[in-house]
Structure formats: C-alpha cells, structure tokens
Design an enzyme around this catalytic site. Sequence first.
Site, PDB file in Angstrom:
ATOM      1  CE  LYS A  77       5.215 -13.694  48.989  1.00  0.00           C
ATOM      2  NZ  LYS A  77       4.412 -12.947  49.978  1.00  0.00           N
ATOM      3  CG  HIS A 127       9.903 -12.084  48.420  1.00  0.00           C
ATOM      4  ND1 HIS A 127       9.575 -11.405  49.584  1.00  0.00           N
ATOM      5  CD2 HIS A 127       9.038 -11.639  47.501  1.00  0.00           C
ATOM      6  CE1 HIS A 127       8.556 -10.600  49.358  1.00  0.00           C
ATOM      7  NE2 HIS A 127       8.214 -10.713  48.097  1.00  0.00           N
ATOM      8  CG  ASP A 163       1.174 -13.753  49.873  1.00  0.00           C
ATOM      9  OD1 ASP A 163       1.653 -14.842  49.516  1.00  0.00           O
ATOM     10  OD2 ASP A 163       1.767 -12.664  49.737  1.00  0.00           O
ATOM     11  CE1 TYR A 189       5.838  -8.152  50.300  1.00  0.00           C
ATOM     12  CE2 TYR A 189       4.075  -9.439  51.304  1.00  0.00           C
ATOM     13  CZ  TYR A 189       4.879  -9.154  50.220  1.00  0.00           C
ATOM     14  OH  TYR A 189       4.724  -9.867  49.062  1.00  0.00           O
TER      15      TYR A 189
END
Length: 325
Positions: free
Chosen positions: A85, A116, A52, A57
């Site tokens: 996402k 998200h 994931d 990120y």
Amino acid sequence: MPQHKLATEVYFDLNDGHKIPALGLGTVPPEDNAEVKDQVITAVRAGYRHIDTAWYYGTEPYIGEALKVLFAEGYKREDLFITSKVWPSFHHSPEKSLDKSLSALGIEYVDLFLQHWPVCLSGDENGLPAAPKNDDGSLKYDDDPVDGVGFIETYKKLEDIKATNKARSIGVSNYSIPRLRKLLQKAKIVPVLNQIEYHPQLPQQDLVDFCQKHKILVEAYSPVGGPGAPVLKLPYINELAEKYEVSVNEITNAYHILQGRITLPRSSNLERIKTNVRLPQLTKDELDKLYQIGVENPTRYSVDSWGYGIGFRWWKGDTWSKEFD
C-alpha cells in the site's frame, strides 16, 4: 471431530480477471517487527497464499527475508498473492513508494497495490514523516481532508502504475461511500477491492452493497476487532466455536468468507496461525445473528485521526465528516 472445508482453498474473482485468496495474513507489526518473518513462513507452510503488507508497517524487509526462505524451499512467486500500500504521506509519489516496497520484499511485482487512506498528508520526497504534525499537534495535510480531491490524483497515479506491470491489480483502503462516489466519477479503472475495518461489531452492509454494485470486493482488516481481540470475547462467537468444534478465530474468518469477503487475520502466535485455516459452514441465520450484534451496539476500534473527515459512522473523535456512508 467434524470435517471442515479449508479457508485456504477459497479464492474470489477480482473485477480485472485476477483471483485473490479469501484468507490472508495481516502483517501490521507486533512489538518486534522481526517476528513477522516467522509468521509469514509459518502461514505459507500452513497453506496461506495471501500476504498483506504496507510500506507504513515497516515489516516488508522481514517479509522479504521470509520469502527468500520460502522460495528456497520450492514455493513459487506466482503461487503467492502479495499486497502492499501507499501511505498518505507518500501520496505524491506512489511509484517511488512501491519501488521501496518491491526492493524490501525482494520481488518484481505485487499482486495488489492499494491506496492506504483517501487523504493527503504532508510528507517529504520519501514520505517522511509518516504522520506530519503542525505546531499545535494536529496532522499536517497537503489537501483539505474533508472537501479536497487530492486523493483522486493519488489513485490516478496507481492507474499509471498498473500499466508498468509492477502491480497486477489496484484498489483502495478505508474508503467510505462518499469517497467511493467521488473516485468512481473520475477513475478509469474501478478498484478491485476496498479494505476496511469489518467484524460483527461494526455493521456496514450499506458500504458492502455499494461495493458489490460496482464489482468491488470488500476486504476485512481487524476481523477480531483490534488490540485485545474484543470480538473473540463475544458470547455468541464462543457458542458457535463450540458448536462447530473450531476456534473463535475461525468463526470470525467464516463470517466474512462465507459472505464473499476477504479476511486478514494477524497473530503473533505461530500455533494459532497454523490452525486458523478451517472454514465452518455457518448458516444464514447464524451469519445474520452475528451481524445484528453490531446493529444493536456498533463499535469501531480503528479510529486514527487521519480517518477524520472521510465520512464513516462511529468514528470516535471525528467531528469533521459532513456525510456518512
């Protein structure tokens, strides 16, 4: 030592006909994003088949490096389940966000593409800044975070993406019951899952029941509670770990998997990743007792300001929400 089933061997059915591994590896970055490369390699070698990630990120290039190593070792793309996402500041261009993710990951499609957050932040054509601010320091939105429906338009763009084969399934993250109600009134494709913070200290059975009613799986991020892993310090978690001769992390994973939820643990400890794969068969009474910990003292650890107004309970600092799940 008792023999346990493996969490890595459990799969759940998505509402669109695909399957998803119950145990995934979360890749929210540690202090050094590059560490994620070794984490992913270690996890897949240990039996994980679910990764994931997200554009936000900043770890996708390192996951891409890990995938190159794994594919060279003989692991096949079709045997892995990869999620990415679209961040709220990229709400206007989800496909561009996905294209950036695919390029960084070095793959042609993701198995799952999520929205998200159900809000619209004011990012430029490249989704930057990811957390835009007004002069007073508050978040800058393109749509009212409480009453706006722009998040529905973002999801509709995900529906269009599904037809391109760049994403095999689509879903949502951080959706409350009020947000889901609004979305389902307009959506052509029911999201396959809703990824939310969930652990024994955060009781959300009403949201789980709502999702189940609409054939939406629940996926738990922060299954140990977030920084410092506060859930792992709970006496009853430790009691169960001792009883079943497993780690406290494996108890928190079992809490979700045994009740039909996907779990996304993350760790910078490679040895912990290797061994976090057993699935102790907790009893219904034990699962109920774990849930009651949160009923008695509910605690949410992820309380970012972009979650204000969504309608979740126990969101510290949120004075905007008019309706709760």
